[in-house]
Design a protein around this motif. Structure first.
Motif, PDB file in Angstrom:
ATOM      1  N   ILE A 169       0.843  -1.198   0.000  1.00 45.50           N
ATOM      2  CA  ILE A 169       0.000   0.000   0.000  1.00 45.50           C
ATOM      3  C   ILE A 169       0.879   1.250   0.000  1.00 45.50           C
ATOM      4  CG2 ILE A 169      -1.619   1.358   1.391  1.00 45.50           C
ATOM      5  CD1 ILE A 169      -2.930  -1.396   2.142  1.00 45.50           C
ATOM      6  N   GLU A 185      -7.898   1.605  -6.650  1.00 47.12           N
ATOM      7  CA  GLU A 185      -6.731   0.768  -6.948  1.00 47.12           C
ATOM      8  C   GLU A 185      -6.322  -0.108  -5.766  1.00 47.12           C
ATOM      9  OE1 GLU A 185      -4.972   0.317  -9.825  1.00 47.12           O
ATOM     10  OE2 GLU A 185      -6.447   1.557 -10.856  1.00 47.12           O
ATOM     11  N   MET A 186      -6.630   0.309  -4.544  1.00 49.53           N
ATOM     12  CA  MET A 186      -6.173  -0.455  -3.384  1.00 49.53           C
ATOM     13  C   MET A 186      -7.260  -1.318  -2.749  1.00 49.53           C
ATOM     14  SD  MET A 186      -5.577   2.477  -0.475  1.00 49.53           S
ATOM     15  CE  MET A 186      -5.607   1.528   1.031  1.00 49.53           C
ATOM     16  N   MET A 231      -6.924   6.208  -5.839  1.00 50.86           N
ATOM     17  CA  MET A 231      -6.157   5.380  -4.913  1.00 50.86           C
ATOM     18  C   MET A 231      -7.070   4.370  -4.228  1.00 50.86           C
ATOM     19  SD  MET A 231      -4.037   6.457  -1.473  1.00 50.86           S
ATOM     20  CE  MET A 231      -5.536   6.911  -0.609  1.00 50.86           C
ATOM     21  N   LYS A 266       0.295   2.353  -3.711  1.00 49.88           N
ATOM     22  CA  LYS A 266      -1.006   3.037  -3.694  1.00 49.88           C
ATOM     23  C   LYS A 266      -0.924   4.473  -3.179  1.00 49.88           C
ATOM     24  CE  LYS A 266      -2.736  -0.722  -5.266  1.00 49.88           C
ATOM     25  NZ  LYS A 266      -1.651  -1.624  -5.481  1.00 49.88           N
TER      26      LYS A 266
END
Length: 164
Positions: A91, A123-124, A120, A95
């Motif tokens: 992360i 995407e995470m 973000m 991210k």
């Protein structure tokens, strides 16, 4: 000390979290060795890791080991420590730059159309789910359907740890 590490809650439902987290990490770890350019050293090089082959192989070994331990429910907390640390680093490295919109340190920002908090967050989503699953297992242990419970004679035991 080992018995304390293996102590677990009495929930049977914990196996669902173990299956999710363990299977994902086992699969991702194996893929680092099967597809080194896409998932292993090649990917780590694109992210900006120094010594990408070393780090990719190290992460792959810990993902396989952690995934197996979690799937079996054997030293579940130990496996969860591995996976929690792996996800925390993932992360931070992959991210957080998306949220900031720029690279930091040696770690390269992926080429996306847009950046910021919501990109973000999108995407995470898997990373965050694995991070929370690992944290859950770190706190609760492997549950009553685990090798940990069997070895510490907890499988039918109630009262020593409450279900919260």
């Amino acid at each position: 000390m080992l018995k304390k590490l293996m102590r677990t809650d009495t929930s049977k439902a914990t196996i669902l979290i173990r299956l999710m987290v363990g299977a994902v990490f086992l699969s991702e770890g194996v893929q680092k060795f099967l597809y080194p350019l896409a998932r292993g050293a090649g990917r780590f090089e694109k992210m900006g890791f120094p010594s990408p082959e070393f780090f990719a192989n190290c992460v792959g070994v810990f993902e396989v080991l952690g995934g197996l331990l979690i799937l079996l429910g054997l030293l579940t907390r130990g496996g969860a420590i591995f996976t929690f640390i792996i996800m925390s680093v993932a992360i931070a490295v992959t991210k957080i730059p998306i949220g900031l919109g720029h690279s930091f340190g040696p770690f390269a920002l992926r080429d996306l159309h847009t950046y910021g908090f919501w990109v973000m967050a999108h995407e995470m989503r898997t990373d965050f789910a694995m991070w929370l699953g690992s944290l859950f297992l770190l706190i609760r242990g492997g549950g009553s359907l685990s090798v940990d419970a069997l070895l510490t004679h907890q499988s039918g035991e109630r009262g020593n740890q409450s279900e919260t």
